[in-house]
Write a protein that holds these residues in place. Sequence first.
Motif, mmCIF file in Angstrom:
data_model
loop_
_atom_site.group_PDB
_atom_site.id
_atom_site.type_symbol
_atom_site.label_atom_id
_atom_site.label_comp_id
_atom_site.label_asym_id
_atom_site.label_seq_id
_atom_site.Cartn_x
_atom_site.Cartn_y
_atom_site.Cartn_z
ATOM 1 N N THR A 205 0.853 -1.188 0.000
ATOM 2 C CA THR A 205 0.000 0.000 0.000
ATOM 3 C C THR A 205 0.888 1.236 0.000
ATOM 4 O O THR A 205 1.861 1.306 0.756
ATOM 5 N N SER A 215 -3.295 10.593 -2.278
ATOM 6 C CA SER A 215 -3.558 9.485 -3.187
ATOM 7 C C SER A 215 -3.148 8.185 -2.526
ATOM 8 O O SER A 215 -2.019 8.064 -2.026
ATOM 9 N N LYS A 217 -2.804 4.016 -3.078
ATOM 10 C CA LYS A 217 -2.748 2.900 -4.025
ATOM 11 C C LYS A 217 -2.547 1.619 -3.235
ATOM 12 O O LYS A 217 -1.596 1.486 -2.467
ATOM 13 N N HIS A 218 -3.468 0.674 -3.419
ATOM 14 C CA HIS A 218 -3.416 -0.587 -2.683
ATOM 15 C C HIS A 218 -3.287 -1.729 -3.683
ATOM 16 O O HIS A 218 -4.170 -1.925 -4.522
ATOM 17 N N THR A 226 -5.393 -4.048 -8.139
ATOM 18 C CA THR A 226 -4.932 -2.736 -7.671
ATOM 19 C C THR A 226 -6.121 -1.794 -7.519
ATOM 20 O O THR A 226 -6.960 -1.698 -8.414
ATOM 21 N N ASN A 227 -6.176 -1.115 -6.385
ATOM 22 C CA ASN A 227 -7.259 -0.192 -6.093
ATOM 23 C C ASN A 227 -6.656 1.171 -5.771
ATOM 24 O O ASN A 227 -5.694 1.261 -5.012
ATOM 25 N N MET A 228 -7.218 2.228 -6.349
ATOM 26 C CA MET A 228 -6.703 3.583 -6.107
ATOM 27 C C MET A 228 -7.821 4.497 -5.651
ATOM 28 O O MET A 228 -8.931 4.463 -6.188
ATOM 29 N N GLU A 230 -8.402 8.689 -4.405
ATOM 30 C CA GLU A 230 -7.857 10.036 -4.223
ATOM 31 C C GLU A 230 -8.769 10.794 -3.276
ATOM 32 O O GLU A 230 -9.980 10.841 -3.467
#
Length: 240
Positions: A205, A215, A217-218, A226-228, A230
């Motif tokens: 992460t 932001s 990002k995981h 991938t999950n983002m 903001e």
Amino acid sequence: MCTVSFIPKKDSFIITSNRDEHISRSPAYQPKTEIINGVKVVFPQDPKAGGTWFAINEKNVAVVLLNGAFENHKSTGNYKKSRGLVVLDIVSHNNPQAYLDEINLTNIEPFTVIVVQQNKLVELRWDGGDKFIKSLDSSECYIWSSTTLYNKVVIKNREELFLKFLDNSVINTASIVDFHSNNHQDFQNGFIIDRASGLKTFSVTQVVLEKEKISLKHIDLLDNNTNMIELPVNQLMNQI
């Protein structure tokens, strides 16, 4: 929750964390947004206890957890609250760094927590009996490794790998994720582990803190997803 790096850039801070767990533990839920104590918080959630190892809030605060304090400890298996819930207590407080002085950690398993708030970087280590709070220079780079998984020799070696990375690489979000996603030819103690005991790196992460936004990002390594997210910084709430 087992490897954390902090790298300052000209207009941002980059915090990256690897989560190592036993394969018997359920994977975390994907990052979500939740209102806690009136504060908008984003975090990947551990389904076992409902807590997290990495959380951000709309006031431009990041809180990251590592298991253990200064050395490996023997878990009693009987604590009043999960360390991951303590992370949510901190990140949802009106002034997270000030809260570190007040928080009662009696009967909480030892941990280390890193709090980034308004260009300030603070480390808290709880060894099960005492709190050790230290302000760090946020213009410097740091790396932490969980004392429950890595001994002092290994931790020193990981620090040396980190310094070589800083000296020999173009430092940006992608290169940092690549560094954290490398086993460095060692599945026992590299940054991506896969031990015969069942311990494995579940995810990476990364959070980028900027003045106007955060932001997250995981990267879920188990399902290659991938999950983002903001999160705009709430400038009115940011006045602490």
